[in-house]
Every structure is written in structure tokens, then in C-alpha cells.
Design an enzyme around this catalytic site. Sequence first.
Site, PDB file in Angstrom:
ATOM      1  N   ASN A 169       0.739  -1.144  -0.085  1.00 43.85           N
ATOM      2  CA  ASN A 169      -0.011  -0.061   0.067  1.00 43.85           C
ATOM      3  C   ASN A 169       0.752   1.211  -0.010  1.00 43.85           C
ATOM      4  O   ASN A 169       0.358   2.159  -0.406  1.00 43.85           O
ATOM      5  CB  ASN A 169      -0.856  -0.021   0.980  1.00 43.85           C
ATOM      6  CG  ASN A 169      -0.274  -0.003   2.596  1.00 43.85           C
ATOM      7  OD1 ASN A 169       0.755  -0.648   2.592  1.00 43.85           O
ATOM      8  ND2 ASN A 169      -0.907   0.493   3.392  1.00 43.85           N
ATOM      9  N   GLY A 245       1.994  -5.862   7.790  1.00 42.52           N
ATOM     10  CA  GLY A 245       1.093  -6.957   7.064  1.00 42.52           C
ATOM     11  C   GLY A 245       0.087  -7.156   7.824  1.00 42.52           C
ATOM     12  O   GLY A 245      -0.275  -6.585   8.883  1.00 42.52           O
ATOM     13  N   SER A 246      -0.640  -8.302   7.499  1.00 37.11           N
ATOM     14  CA  SER A 246      -1.671  -8.827   8.190  1.00 37.11           C
ATOM     15  C   SER A 246      -1.367  -9.443   9.361  1.00 37.11           C
ATOM     16  O   SER A 246      -0.293  -9.874   9.848  1.00 37.11           O
ATOM     17  CB  SER A 246      -2.540  -9.868   7.579  1.00 37.11           C
ATOM     18  OG  SER A 246      -1.809 -10.898   7.374  1.00 37.11           O
ATOM     19  N   GLU A 265       3.972  -4.764  12.454  1.00 37.23           N
ATOM     20  CA  GLU A 265       3.122  -3.672  12.219  1.00 37.23           C
ATOM     21  C   GLU A 265       1.813  -4.377  11.755  1.00 37.23           C
ATOM     22  O   GLU A 265       2.162  -4.600  10.406  1.00 37.23           O
ATOM     23  CB  GLU A 265       3.542  -2.496  11.575  1.00 37.23           C
ATOM     24  CG  GLU A 265       2.704  -1.112  11.817  1.00 37.23           C
ATOM     25  CD  GLU A 265       1.530  -1.015  10.852  1.00 37.23           C
ATOM     26  OE1 GLU A 265       0.611  -1.445  11.353  1.00 37.23           O
ATOM     27  OE2 GLU A 265       1.706  -0.623   9.798  1.00 37.23           O
ATOM     28  N   LEU A 266       0.718  -4.529  12.334  1.00 31.38           N
ATOM     29  CA  LEU A 266      -0.305  -5.532  11.596  1.00 31.38           C
ATOM     30  C   LEU A 266      -1.712  -4.819  11.368  1.00 31.38           C
ATOM     31  O   LEU A 266      -1.449  -3.576  10.963  1.00 31.38           O
ATOM     32  CB  LEU A 266      -0.233  -6.760  12.858  1.00 31.38           C
ATOM     33  CG  LEU A 266       0.991  -7.324  13.223  1.00 31.38           C
ATOM     34  CD1 LEU A 266       0.656  -8.571  14.319  1.00 31.38           C
ATOM     35  CD2 LEU A 266       1.607  -8.092  12.033  1.00 31.38           C
ATOM     36  N   CYS A 299      -3.339   1.232   6.825  1.00 33.99           N
ATOM     37  CA  CYS A 299      -3.752   0.464   8.230  1.00 33.99           C
ATOM     38  C   CYS A 299      -4.264   1.759   9.140  1.00 33.99           C
ATOM     39  O   CYS A 299      -4.905   1.043   9.952  1.00 33.99           O
ATOM     40  CB  CYS A 299      -2.485  -0.027   8.787  1.00 33.99           C
ATOM     41  SG  CYS A 299      -0.958   0.942   8.650  1.00 33.99           S
ATOM     42  N   GLU A 393     -10.546  -6.100   9.517  1.00 28.84           N
ATOM     43  CA  GLU A 393     -10.119  -4.878   8.712  1.00 28.84           C
ATOM     44  C   GLU A 393     -10.455  -4.880   7.307  1.00 28.84           C
ATOM     45  O   GLU A 393     -10.530  -5.936   6.825  1.00 28.84           O
ATOM     46  CB  GLU A 393      -8.384  -4.927   8.622  1.00 28.84           C
ATOM     47  CG  GLU A 393      -7.683  -3.831   8.041  1.00 28.84           C
ATOM     48  CD  GLU A 393      -6.064  -3.987   8.276  1.00 28.84           C
ATOM     49  OE1 GLU A 393      -5.583  -2.898   8.411  1.00 28.84           O
ATOM     50  OE2 GLU A 393      -5.463  -5.088   8.288  1.00 28.84           O
TER      51      GLU A 393
END
Length: 490
Positions: A169, A245-246, A265-266, A299, A393
Site C-alpha cells: 500500500n 502486513g496482516s 506492524e499488523l 492501516c 480490517e
Amino acid sequence: MASADNPQGAAELAHAGQLLIGSQWQPASAQSAVEAVTNPYTGQTVAEITAAAAEDVEEAVRAAEAGAARWRRTPAHERSGILFRAAELADERVDRIAAILSAENGKTLAEATAECSRSGELIRLATFEGTQLYGETLPLDANPGTGLEKVGFTVRQPVGIVAAITPFNYPSLLVLHKIAPALAAGNAVILKPARTTPLTALALAQCFVDAGLPEGVLSVLTGAGSLIGDLLVSDPRIRKISFTGSTGVGERITQIAGVKKLSLELGASSPTVVLPDADLERAAEAVAKGGYANAGQVCISVQRVVVHRDVHADFVDALAAKVSQLRAGDPSSASTDIGTLITEGEAERVHDSIRDAVSRGARLVTGGDRDGAVVQPAIVDGVRLEDPLSQQELFGPAVAITEASDLDDALAVANGTPYGLAAGVFTGSVSTITKVIREVDAGSVHINWTPLWRADLMPYGGLKASGIGKEGPRAAVAEMTEVKTIVLHG
């Protein structure tokens, strides 16, 4: 001439048929494959890249071992000279890299240019922090039985090899938030960019190579994350994993990484609370920006707005008036406000999520139609906290609105998901602001703005299922180094 499908410089920057291993462009191995990178709006091929094989990963790790040993012994002022040159090159190449980014990612050229325009300064910020690795003295004589014959202090040193795994992204910004601090701290880096957006990462890596980065210090491995990512994460020679990511993939990383440092970082479902004393026009304007930038694929995008029932109707009307004016479509057109999602499959998923919310009793106020990879910006009112559109999300251009009866109810709804990356609140009350600061469980809380705001220098990271560790140059440099305690015995 550059175009949406063939941006100027894409072919040579991608080094078709080659991989960047140990700061050197190398031919693909016999086991490597060729993959097409496509424009999500037109479906046409932008460029072809090499998908790394297991033997390429092994070669990159071996090169990084030698590069890390060399780079950690390079004085900080010499490292900074190379990195400052890389920053200059990133500044000079903004337009070219932005064209590549827009073509492979689908965001508008204006958004891509704004993202790439931050590259040089981000590298400079990280470089400065890499020169500021101070230690501290230890008052050992405060220990009972210890006199003045001992002196203690701490020093910081690089972890060694950092594996950076980045999402699609923000393929410029999030790459640099990992590799720039890692390099500034004296580490070797192996970068695994998103499979859909590798060209921007390769273009940025070229800036560091052209600036004179020594052999072995930087590798970029493009291709399947299921192969490359697993090999990197589980390799004991790699001492630090920095992943964005996820939450699902983040959980897998924790299971296979072994004993090493992790920054994850999720996912998120970021809320914005609007209270009766808020400036509704300002709140609506901020949500219209914060919920739909990059087609909602952020995010910290505003996914949920929790509105006090006394101002609910007025806020929805104000927001609808602004969102209905947003134009979604061709990312290369100057009149487009919102480009595509990263793939048509992702657009289908977002479209289905909006329809699912309506089937559960919510009301579609505006938008939601899909054409290929483009989804019209949507507002979905009457979404309950337990609905999937709140709990999962979305990563798409839709905002869910939930009504709250009072402040305590609003805070409960804001905290009522597994995530805790960022939150916002609109209010004019100092006492309310104080309560929000103390009670909202999020890594960053924005007062009278939405969560979609980030200064590159600030600590950045979430609570709960949104991750562990912090980014931002100072925080990242600290997490990419280790503290060693030294005791001199007289």
C-alpha cells in the site's frame, strides 16, 4: 514517454532478469522464475521481474553476513555520507519513481508523488539517528560492596542482518521506514517487497547502490512471500525481522522466527469518535480525507466513525455531501481523487463486505459500486460493533458509522475490536480529551483529527493485535541495535 503501463525508467530500474543480491545486480539462478507486474487499472504488464528461488535467498543471506561484518566496522560518518547521497538521488528521482509506483500500485499520480517526495527526508532522518547511538554510564558504586574501582557503561551495536518485509500500500514509504534505519544503524538488510509492487522497491534500492553502498549490505528479493518470507524469518543468521502486513501473517512469523528481535506492524480497524461538542464540519472534512486516501488501503485509515446520537444525523449528512463528490477511477487522470484497489480480487472482497453489512441491517448512504478494481467511496450507516465491518480490517474505501449513546459508550465501541493501532476524537472539552488519552487503547491517539496522520519522525506502532514494536527513525534504529553492558574492573 512515460505512460500508465510503461512509466519512464521502469524497465532499467527493475533490471529485468536480475536480482539485487549483496548490493550487486546478478543474473537469476536456474531455479528462478519470471513474473509480470501488472497495472491494476488496465490489467496490462508494467514490467517483468525475477521471482527469487531458495538458492537466491541463501546467496543473499551469505552476502549479508559478509556485508554486515563490513558495514558495522564502517564509521558512522562514512555511512552517513553514503546514505545522504542516496537521499539526494531519491529527491532527484521523485517523478520517475512516482510514475512507477502509480503504475504498479494503482494510486493516483498525485498520491504517488506525495509519497515519493518524502523519501529523501526520511532517509536523512534515519541517517541522523544512526549517528546518535549514545550509551549511558552505570553507577556501579551504588551496588552494596562495590567501591570506586569499577566503571560501567553501555554501548549499542547493530543486530547484524535485518530482514524487512513490506506491504503493497505504501511501497516507497514503508520500504524506507525499514531499510533506512537498518542501514543507518550499521546493519545489512534483505528486503522482501510485496509481490504486487516490487518495482518501487527496486528503484529505491538503486538509489542506495548508486550512492556507493558497499558490497553485501543490501539485497532485494522479489517473488512469493510464502517461500522467501518463510526462509528469511526462520533463518537463525537473521537477527531482526521488521514486518508490516496482516495480523495472520504476523502470528505465523512469531511461530517460526525463533529467538530474534521482531517488529510487527499488523492489522487495524481504526475508530474516530465524534462527540456533541465537536466541530462537525471539520470532523466530516477530516473523515472524508482519512477514510478514502489510497482507496482506503491504509492501516490507519478511518474504518469506523463512532458518533454520539445527538449529532448522528447531522454528521452523516455533512459527510455524505463531501464523500459523494470524490471521484474514483483512472489513477493517471489528474481529475481522479481515488485510484484502484491493488487487485480486482481485493475490490470484489471490499464490495462483498459492504453488501454483507447491508444484509445485516446497515444502510448504504452512498457509493459501494464496483467496476473492475475500482470501488466507489462508500458510507455505511448503522453498523453494529459486532458486525464484520467493525471487527475485521476492511482495507478499502468505505467508512462504517456506529451510533453511541454517551461518552462511555463511544469509548467502549472504540476499544471494542481486537485491534489498537490508532484512533481519533473530535471534541472541544479538555476533560473529555484527558479521559480519551487515558482510556483509548491505541498506539497513537489524535485529538480533533482522524488516525490518518503520521509524521515520519514520530514513534509509530499499535497495541493488542495491531502489533509489537515501534517504527519511526529513532524508534526503529533503537530496535535494530542491541545494548551491551561494559564493566571495567580496577
